[in-house]
Design an enzyme around this catalytic site. Structure first.
Site, mmCIF file in Angstrom:
data_model
loop_
_atom_site.group_PDB
_atom_site.id
_atom_site.type_symbol
_atom_site.label_atom_id
_atom_site.label_comp_id
_atom_site.label_asym_id
_atom_site.label_seq_id
_atom_site.Cartn_x
_atom_site.Cartn_y
_atom_site.Cartn_z
ATOM 1 N N ARG A 1 1.964 -11.999 5.463
ATOM 2 C CA ARG A 1 3.412 -12.213 5.429
ATOM 3 C C ARG A 1 4.139 -11.711 6.670
ATOM 4 O O ARG A 1 5.350 -11.868 6.781
ATOM 5 C CB ARG A 1 3.993 -11.581 4.158
ATOM 6 C CG ARG A 1 3.425 -12.306 2.923
ATOM 7 C CD ARG A 1 4.013 -11.825 1.646
ATOM 8 N NE ARG A 1 5.443 -12.121 1.550
ATOM 9 C CZ ARG A 1 6.173 -11.809 0.504
ATOM 10 N NH1 ARG A 1 5.634 -11.191 -0.522
ATOM 11 N NH2 ARG A 1 7.458 -12.088 0.476
ATOM 12 N N HIS B 1 -4.696 -15.011 9.870
ATOM 13 C CA HIS B 1 -3.584 -14.061 9.781
ATOM 14 C C HIS B 1 -3.797 -12.830 10.665
ATOM 15 O O HIS B 1 -3.109 -11.836 10.519
ATOM 16 C CB HIS B 1 -3.376 -13.633 8.333
ATOM 17 C CG HIS B 1 -3.070 -14.771 7.426
ATOM 18 N ND1 HIS B 1 -1.944 -15.550 7.577
ATOM 19 C CD2 HIS B 1 -3.739 -15.294 6.374
ATOM 20 C CE1 HIS B 1 -1.941 -16.499 6.645
ATOM 21 N NE2 HIS B 1 -3.019 -16.366 5.913
ATOM 22 N N ARG C 1 20.459 15.856 -8.399
ATOM 23 C CA ARG C 1 20.745 14.749 -7.514
ATOM 24 C C ARG C 1 21.229 13.534 -8.305
ATOM 25 O O ARG C 1 20.666 13.213 -9.348
ATOM 26 C CB ARG C 1 19.474 14.375 -6.735
ATOM 27 C CG ARG C 1 19.761 13.812 -5.378
ATOM 28 C CD ARG C 1 18.466 13.648 -4.630
ATOM 29 N NE ARG C 1 18.097 14.814 -3.854
ATOM 30 C CZ ARG C 1 18.572 15.085 -2.644
ATOM 31 N NH1 ARG C 1 19.450 14.280 -2.090
ATOM 32 N NH2 ARG C 1 18.163 16.139 -1.985
ATOM 33 N N PRO D 1 0.834 -1.211 0.000
ATOM 34 C CA PRO D 1 0.000 0.000 0.000
ATOM 35 C C PRO D 1 0.869 1.262 0.000
ATOM 36 O O PRO D 1 1.849 1.339 0.743
ATOM 37 C CB PRO D 1 -0.790 -0.111 1.300
ATOM 38 C CG PRO D 1 -0.684 -1.538 1.709
ATOM 39 C CD PRO D 1 0.618 -2.036 1.177
ATOM 40 N N GLU D 2 0.516 2.197 -0.858
ATOM 41 C CA GLU D 2 1.254 3.461 -0.955
ATOM 42 C C GLU D 2 0.334 4.590 -0.474
ATOM 43 O O GLU D 2 -0.721 4.331 0.095
ATOM 44 C CB GLU D 2 1.708 3.673 -2.402
ATOM 45 C CG GLU D 2 2.519 2.497 -2.940
ATOM 46 C CD GLU D 2 2.959 2.665 -4.393
ATOM 47 O OE1 GLU D 2 3.062 3.812 -4.859
ATOM 48 O OE2 GLU D 2 3.200 1.659 -5.061
#
Ligand SMILES: [Zn+2]
Length: 284
Positions: free
Chosen positions: A111, A92, A152, A2-3
């Site tokens: 996980r 889970h 950069r 998830p972002e």
């Protein structure tokens, strides 16, 4: 993983469900998720009211009364959802907060890479991961964005993923915004001019805004606080579309490995700088 749009969607969905609710008890079934000490975690959160839910980068943060903060990092497969107390528990489920009113706030993670930490305000502020987070892409202005990246070293895809430069961007939204800005993922930060960076700034914000409207992307495991999937995966232009045709030029999409991650891009719409120079020379 998830972002920004997914975590923001979870935060927005969770807020009306849990704000003002007291945590009557905390059950930790897998102590590593709370940092190892289940008893300390329980003692820190039990009896406290949830004051609000916010997001910072990819972190979901629940503010509790008495200056305690639940910092939740979903990592790969973490989920935070609210369920009726008597509902059967998923295998889970690793942390379960019993809320007043008959519902549970459940942290579930197939996980087990995710974390759910109870921190005081000072501990949160001193947590290096949190303290070093860069600015929020939807909050900074164009000039600040240009300054972040201009001159950069390193590849632009890797720079976009660096949470200390900009917080909340992962593989999906880096690939999608680079495609929209027509920038090759392996282009070095130094090679990008101010104009290209300004285009990337707008593309990134557009992509994030659209993904937020769609409730995020459910590519693998992500669901919002109500267990619903997002819809932005239906609108991916490049991410996960290797070998399929570009939505813009119909050319076949390719992948390149940048900063240890696979990037999908269009070799025609996002030419590398060398390619661009040599095809210009050929034309001359
Ligand atoms: Zn193309």
């Amino acid at each position: 993983m998830p972002e920004l749009p997914e975590v923001e969607t979870i935060a927005r969905g969770l807020a009306p469900l849990v704000t003002e609710k007291r945590i009557e008890d905390a059950l930790v079934l897998y102590p590593a998720i709370v940092g190892g000490d289940a008893a300390a975690f329980r003692q820190k959160v039990k009896g406290r009211r949830i004051l609000g839910v916010r997001r910072r980068g990819k972190l979901l943060i629940l503010g509790l009364e008495g200056d305690v903060h639940l910092a939740i990092h979903l990592r790969m497969t973490g989920r935070v959802t609210v369920h009726p107390h008597d509902e059967e528990r998923d295998k889970h489920t690793h942390v379960l907060l019993v809320l007043e009113g008959g519902e549970d706030l459940v942290f579930n993670d197939q996980r087990k890479f995710g974390r759910c930490l109870a921190l005081t305000g000072q501990e949160l502020a001193l947590w290096p991961f949190y303290a070093r987070l860069g600015p929020e892409p939807l909050e900074i202005g164009p000039e600040e964005f240009v300054q972040c990246f201009q001159g950069r070293g390193g590849r632009i895809k890797g720079l976009l993923l660096d949470q200390e430069l900009l917080a909340g961007i992962g593989n999906i939204y880096a690939d999608e915004s680079l495609f929209r800005a027509r920038i090759h993922p392996a282009a070095s930060g130094r090679s990008l001019g101010r104009g290209e960076l300004l285009t990337l700034y707008s593309s990134l914000r557009e992509v994030l805004g659209e993904a937020l409207q769609e409730g995020g992307s459910s590519f693998r495991d992500y669901v919002n606080a109500l267990g619903r999937r997002g819809g932005f995966q239906e609108r991916f232009a490049v991410y996960s579309r290797k070998g399929l045709s570009c939505t813009c030029c119909r050319c076949r999409l390719e992948t390149v490995r940048v900063a240890g991650r696979t990037s999908t891009y269009c070799p025609v719409c996002q030419p590398s700088k060398q390619q661009a120079v040599s095809s210009k020379q050929q034309a001359e």
